[in-house]
Design an enzyme around this catalytic site. Structure first.
Site, short mmCIF file in Angstrom:
data_model
loop_
_atom_site.label_atom_id
_atom_site.label_comp_id
_atom_site.label_asym_id
_atom_site.label_seq_id
_atom_site.Cartn_x
_atom_site.Cartn_y
_atom_site.Cartn_z
N SER A 142 3.56 3.11 -6.54
CA SER A 142 4.78 2.38 -6.90
C SER A 142 5.97 3.13 -6.30
O SER A 142 5.89 4.34 -6.05
CB SER A 142 4.91 2.33 -8.42
OG SER A 142 6.22 1.95 -8.82
N TYR A 155 4.18 6.63 -16.95
CA TYR A 155 3.83 5.69 -15.87
C TYR A 155 4.34 6.20 -14.52
O TYR A 155 3.59 6.26 -13.55
CB TYR A 155 4.39 4.30 -16.16
CG TYR A 155 4.19 3.36 -14.99
CD1 TYR A 155 2.95 2.79 -14.74
CD2 TYR A 155 5.25 3.06 -14.12
CE1 TYR A 155 2.77 1.95 -13.66
CE2 TYR A 155 5.07 2.21 -13.05
CZ TYR A 155 3.83 1.65 -12.82
OH TYR A 155 3.64 0.83 -11.73
#
Length: 264
Positions: A142, A155
């Site tokens: 990401s 995360y």
């Protein structure tokens, strides 16, 4: 499975980026092994791909947040004599909120899925590729992997691990017939925000959010070229460089502003 086509194994393939990446591989003539938790969703999607692209599709319903799942997947593929030419480690989950308030088991399950299972799958399927001197791996990280992420602290940290891990082993494999790439989408319309309870975050309500199909088309195109680091979209490329100009102590506050809810 037909031996005349290459086979791609894609985890987290029942929706979002995994599903659209599967479509890209199918369009390009790959047979598929699709892995996700939902047997029903996998069966529905597999039938669609078989009819539309005339490829072989095998489904494996497994929860990769469970410790033994990668080995079970590898054994199932091996028992069916399926050679995996491309591994796509896409399965992942997010969790929104302050770390102190988060539920411990949810955090540990996320770390297991996003990092440990990805590493385990890479290890299992990389070794046969190295022996054949041929194969490709795509790990999905990401843009969050480039900076700390208040309100999604663990995360972001898991995606930083995926980014670092992938770039390192890509270097180790240079000169072999095996390539490893890391795919770093930014905010994308996938349903991830709802699953992570982050649908009110500014990240997912602003103009930066990209369509999932476009993200995957751009990513697949760069993956075919053998690029190690793949960041789809101009704005996302810019976002991954902000940490170079913003002071380190300020960066978490910048990220927090965009991660926070729009009505806060």
């Amino acid at each position: 499975m037909s031996s005349s086509k290459q086979t791609a194994l894609i985890t987290g393939a029942s929706g979002g980026i995994g599903l659209d990446l599967a479509r890209e591989f199918a369009k390009d003539g790959h047979n598929l092994v699709l892995v996700a938790r939902s047997q029903q969703k996998l069966e529905q999607f597999a039938n669609e791909l078989r009819q539309q692209y005339h490829i072989d599709v095998t489904i494996i319903a497994k929860d990769l947040s469970k410790l033994g799942a990668p080995e079970e997947i590898y054994q199932e593929v091996t028992s069916q004599a399926i050679q995996i030419d491309v591994l796509v480690n896409n399965a992942g989950v997010g969790l929104f909120g302050e770390f102190a308030d988060s539920e411990l088991q949810s955090v540990l399950d996320m770390m297991q899925l996003n990092m440990v299972s990805l590493t385990h799958m890479t290890k299992l399927f990389l070794q046969p590729m190295v022996k054949r001197d041929n194969g490709k791996i795509l790990n999905v990280a990401s843009t969050g992997g480039f900076q700390p992420g208040p309100l999604m602290a663990v995360y972001y940290a898991t995606k930083a691990y995926v980014l670092s891990f992938t770039e390192a082993i890509a270097s180790e494999l240079r000169g072999t017939g095996v390539s490893v790439s890391v795919f770093c989408p930014g905010p994308t319309k996938t349903g991830f925000d709802q699953a992570a309870s982050a649908q009110q975050s500014k990240l997912f309500t602003g103009m930066m959010v990209m369509e999932c199909g476009e993200v995957c088309r751009l990513g697949y195109r760069e993956f075919k070229k053998g690029k190690t680091l793949i960041i789809p979209g101009f704005i996302n490329k810019v976002l991954t460089k902000v940490h170079r100009i913003v002071p380190r102590k300020v960066m978490p506050e910048v990220v927090r502003y965009f991660s926070d809810r729009t009505n806060s």
